[in-house]
Design a protein around this motif. Structure first.
Motif, PDB file in Angstrom:
ATOM      1  N   ALA A   1       0.946  -1.256   0.049  1.00  0.00           N
ATOM      2  CA  ALA A   1      -0.076  -0.085   0.030  1.00  0.00           C
ATOM      3  C   ALA A   1       0.962   1.227   0.133  1.00  0.00           C
ATOM      4  O   ALA A   1       0.416   2.262  -0.522  1.00  0.00           O
ATOM      5  CB  ALA A   1      -0.976   0.173   1.284  1.00  0.00           C
ATOM      6  N   SER A   2       1.756   1.022   0.613  1.00  0.00           N
ATOM      7  CA  SER A   2       3.074   2.391   0.725  1.00  0.00           C
ATOM      8  C   SER A   2       3.407   2.501  -0.667  1.00  0.00           C
ATOM      9  O   SER A   2       3.711   3.790  -1.029  1.00  0.00           O
ATOM     10  CB  SER A   2       3.895   2.156   1.717  1.00  0.00           C
ATOM     11  N   PHE A   3       3.870   1.558  -1.284  1.00  0.00           N
ATOM     12  CA  PHE A   3       4.256   1.553  -2.706  1.00  0.00           C
ATOM     13  C   PHE A   3       3.420   2.384  -3.764  1.00  0.00           C
ATOM     14  O   PHE A   3       3.584   3.322  -4.441  1.00  0.00           O
ATOM     15  CB  PHE A   3       4.884   0.328  -3.228  1.00  0.00           C
ATOM     16  N   LEU A   4       2.038   2.025  -3.488  1.00  0.00           N
ATOM     17  CA  LEU A   4       1.215   2.599  -4.259  1.00  0.00           C
ATOM     18  C   LEU A   4       1.054   3.864  -4.102  1.00  0.00           C
ATOM     19  O   LEU A   4       0.468   4.867  -5.014  1.00  0.00           O
ATOM     20  CB  LEU A   4      -0.275   1.873  -3.972  1.00  0.00           C
ATOM     21  N   GLU A   5       1.280   4.642  -2.618  1.00  0.00           N
ATOM     22  CA  GLU A   5       1.215   5.962  -2.484  1.00  0.00           C
ATOM     23  C   GLU A   5       2.385   6.645  -2.761  1.00  0.00           C
ATOM     24  O   GLU A   5       2.815   7.967  -2.409  1.00  0.00           O
ATOM     25  CB  GLU A   5       0.813   6.103  -0.944  1.00  0.00           C
ATOM     26  N   VAL A 107      -0.777 -13.270  -5.349  1.00  0.00           N
ATOM     27  CA  VAL A 107      -0.864 -12.044  -6.359  1.00  0.00           C
ATOM     28  C   VAL A 107       0.363 -11.411  -6.592  1.00  0.00           C
ATOM     29  O   VAL A 107       0.653 -10.921  -7.736  1.00  0.00           O
ATOM     30  CB  VAL A 107      -2.167 -10.994  -5.483  1.00  0.00           C
ATOM     31  N   PHE A 108       1.128 -11.518  -5.628  1.00  0.00           N
ATOM     32  CA  PHE A 108       2.577 -11.036  -5.829  1.00  0.00           C
ATOM     33  C   PHE A 108       3.195 -12.181  -7.049  1.00  0.00           C
ATOM     34  O   PHE A 108       3.864 -11.529  -7.852  1.00  0.00           O
ATOM     35  CB  PHE A 108       3.495 -10.889  -4.576  1.00  0.00           C
ATOM     36  N   ALA A 109       3.004 -13.118  -6.910  1.00  0.00           N
ATOM     37  CA  ALA A 109       3.761 -14.199  -7.690  1.00  0.00           C
ATOM     38  C   ALA A 109       3.094 -14.325  -9.084  1.00  0.00           C
ATOM     39  O   ALA A 109       4.005 -14.323 -10.017  1.00  0.00           O
ATOM     40  CB  ALA A 109       3.573 -15.828  -7.343  1.00  0.00           C
ATOM     41  N   VAL A 149       4.381  -2.642  -8.637  1.00  0.00           N
ATOM     42  CA  VAL A 149       4.198  -2.654  -7.084  1.00  0.00           C
ATOM     43  C   VAL A 149       4.535  -4.151  -6.831  1.00  0.00           C
ATOM     44  O   VAL A 149       5.454  -4.495  -5.895  1.00  0.00           O
ATOM     45  CB  VAL A 149       2.976  -2.220  -6.517  1.00  0.00           C
ATOM     46  N   ALA A 150       3.897  -4.970  -7.651  1.00  0.00           N
ATOM     47  CA  ALA A 150       4.252  -6.480  -7.195  1.00  0.00           C
ATOM     48  C   ALA A 150       5.646  -6.906  -7.540  1.00  0.00           C
ATOM     49  O   ALA A 150       6.279  -7.812  -6.656  1.00  0.00           O
ATOM     50  CB  ALA A 150       3.353  -7.388  -8.022  1.00  0.00           C
ATOM     51  N   LYS A 151       6.077  -6.341  -8.635  1.00  0.00           N
ATOM     52  CA  LYS A 151       7.371  -6.634  -8.822  1.00  0.00           C
ATOM     53  C   LYS A 151       8.646  -6.085  -7.773  1.00  0.00           C
ATOM     54  O   LYS A 151       9.712  -6.578  -7.457  1.00  0.00           O
ATOM     55  CB  LYS A 151       7.841  -6.037 -10.032  1.00  0.00           C
ATOM     56  N   GLN A 152       8.125  -4.802  -7.185  1.00  0.00           N
ATOM     57  CA  GLN A 152       9.023  -4.353  -6.105  1.00  0.00           C
ATOM     58  C   GLN A 152       8.939  -5.015  -4.930  1.00  0.00           C
ATOM     59  O   GLN A 152      10.078  -5.453  -4.402  1.00  0.00           O
ATOM     60  CB  GLN A 152       8.381  -2.973  -5.644  1.00  0.00           C
ATOM     61  N   ALA A 181      10.828 -16.257  -3.538  1.00  0.00           N
ATOM     62  CA  ALA A 181      10.709 -15.170  -2.683  1.00  0.00           C
ATOM     63  C   ALA A 181       9.844 -15.529  -1.307  1.00  0.00           C
ATOM     64  O   ALA A 181       9.212 -16.670  -1.395  1.00  0.00           O
ATOM     65  CB  ALA A 181       9.548 -14.168  -3.319  1.00  0.00           C
ATOM     66  N   ALA A 182      10.326 -15.051  -0.214  1.00  0.00           N
ATOM     67  CA  ALA A 182       9.878 -15.707   1.096  1.00  0.00           C
ATOM     68  C   ALA A 182       9.689 -14.623   2.126  1.00  0.00           C
ATOM     69  O   ALA A 182      10.340 -13.518   2.277  1.00  0.00           O
ATOM     70  CB  ALA A 182      10.395 -16.848   1.640  1.00  0.00           C
ATOM     71  N   LYS A 183       8.724 -14.685   3.159  1.00  0.00           N
ATOM     72  CA  LYS A 183       8.534 -13.770   4.199  1.00  0.00           C
ATOM     73  C   LYS A 183       8.010 -14.700   5.457  1.00  0.00           C
ATOM     74  O   LYS A 183       7.185 -15.628   5.379  1.00  0.00           O
ATOM     75  CB  LYS A 183       7.601 -12.865   4.003  1.00  0.00           C
ATOM     76  N   THR A 184       8.625 -14.367   6.543  1.00  0.00           N
ATOM     77  CA  THR A 184       8.348 -15.355   7.776  1.00  0.00           C
ATOM     78  C   THR A 184       7.527 -14.090   8.877  1.00  0.00           C
ATOM     79  O   THR A 184       7.296 -12.947   8.593  1.00  0.00           O
ATOM     80  CB  THR A 184       9.739 -15.332   8.689  1.00  0.00           C
ATOM     81  N   GLY A 185       6.678 -14.742   9.820  1.00  0.00           N
ATOM     82  CA  GLY A 185       5.912 -13.929  10.767  1.00  0.00           C
ATOM     83  C   GLY A 185       5.953 -14.719  11.904  1.00  0.00           C
ATOM     84  O   GLY A 185       6.086 -15.956  11.968  1.00  0.00           O
TER      85      GLY A 185
END
Length: 239
Positions: A1-5, A107-109, A149-152, A181-185
Motif C-alpha cells: 500500500a505504501s508503494f502505491l502511495e 497475487v505477488f507471484a 508494485v508486485a515486482k517491487q 521470494a519468502a517472508k516469515t512472521g
C-alpha cells in the motif's frame, strides 16, 4: 500500500523507538523482535529484516483504511470489522486464514493478478472419462495490484542480502537452484509461526502453532518453526 502511495524499496525510514498516539487514547510503542534499534534503514532492509518499528511507521503514514482496502482486494475475508484494527495490524494484529494468506501472496507471484481459488481440477467417472475439467481460460483472474508494485515486493522478498543482516546468509528462505521470494512472521508470545513463499508457478504457506492457541515453547519464531517445513516442501515439489 505504501508503494502505491509513492514510497519505494529505497525509501529511508528511521528505526528508532517511537510512541504513537492512537484513536483509543492509549499510546502505542512498538519494539523490534531483537529489542534493538537500527537508525535509518531502507524499506528493502526493513522488510527483509522483519523490523517492527519501520512497519508501524509505514502503516501510520499510509493509513489503516488504505491497507485494509488493498487486503480486501487481494482476497482476505476476515478483516471486515474495521473498528477492531489499529496500528498493530501491520505486525499481525488481525486474524487471517492460511488459505487467504496464501492466495494473497499468489497475487505477488502473478505480478498483481488475483485468481479465484479452484479446489477441483478434474472429475472423472469410473472408466476414466473426463466429466468436467478446469481449463486455463476458465480462471484468467483480475488485476488487483499494480504490476510494478508486485515486482517491487518480489524484488525485496527474493533478495537474500536484504534479510541476511538479520537472518544470516544461510537461512531456510532460499533455494539453491532458483530464485524464490519468502517472508516469515511471528505473533506476540510465540502463538503463531508463519512462512509464506513462492516462485511464479507455486505459492506455499506454512503455519505452525498449537490448536488451542497456547504459546509455543522457546523462541518459536516463524523462521525457526515454519521455515524448515516450507523449505523442505518447496525443494521436493519443485524438483
Amino acid at each position: 500500500a505504501s508503494f502505491l502511495e509513492g514510497f519505494s524499496p529505497e525509501t529511508v525510514l528511521f528505526d528508532t523507538v517511537t510512541t504513537f498516539k492512537t484513536e483509543t487514547g492509549k499510546d502505542y510503542t512498538p519494539h523490534n523482535y531483537s529489542g534493538k534499534e537500527n537508525g535509518p534503514v531502507s524499506i528493502r532492509k526493513a522488510l527483509g529484516g522483519s523490523l517492527n518499528i519501520p512497519a508501524v511507521k509505514t502503516i501510520y503514514i499510509v493509513g489503516i483504511k488504505k491497507v485494509l482496502d488493498l487486503a480486501d482486494k487481494m482476497g482476505y475475508t476476515t478483516l471486515a470489522d474495521r473498528s477492531r484494527f489499529g496500528l498493530s495490524l501491520v505486525l499481525g494484529g488481525g486474524e487471517v486464514k492460511l488459505v487467504d494468506h496464501t492466495q494473497a501472496f499468489a497475487v505477488f507471484a502473478q505480478n498483481g493478478i488475483k485468481h479465484e481459488l479452484q479446489y477441483i481440477l478434474k472429475v472423472e467417472d469410473k472408466n476414466g472419462k473426463v466429466l468436467e475439467e478446469l481449463k486455463p481460460g476458465d480462471n484468467e483472474g483480475e488485476q488487483v495490484l499494480d504490476p510494478q508494485v508486485a515486482k517491487q515486493i518480489n524484488s525485496i522478498l527474493s533478495d537474500n542480502g536484504a534479510r541476511a543482516w538479520i537472518f544470516g546468509e544461510k537461512n531456510y528462505l532460499t533455494l539453491s537452484d532458483r530464485p524464490v521470494a519468502a517472508k516469515t512472521g511471528t505473533t506476540n508470545d510465540f502463538h503463531d509461526g508463519w512462512t509464506m513463499g513462492y516462485t511464479p508457478s507455486l505459492v506455499t504457506g506454512v503455519w505452525v502453532g498449537n490448536n488451542d492457541n497456547t504459546e509455543m515453547k522457546g523462541k518459536a519464531d516463524g523462521s525457526v518453526v515454519a521455515g524448515p517445513i516450507w523449505n523442505e516442501y518447496m525443494k521436493r515439489v519443485l524438483a
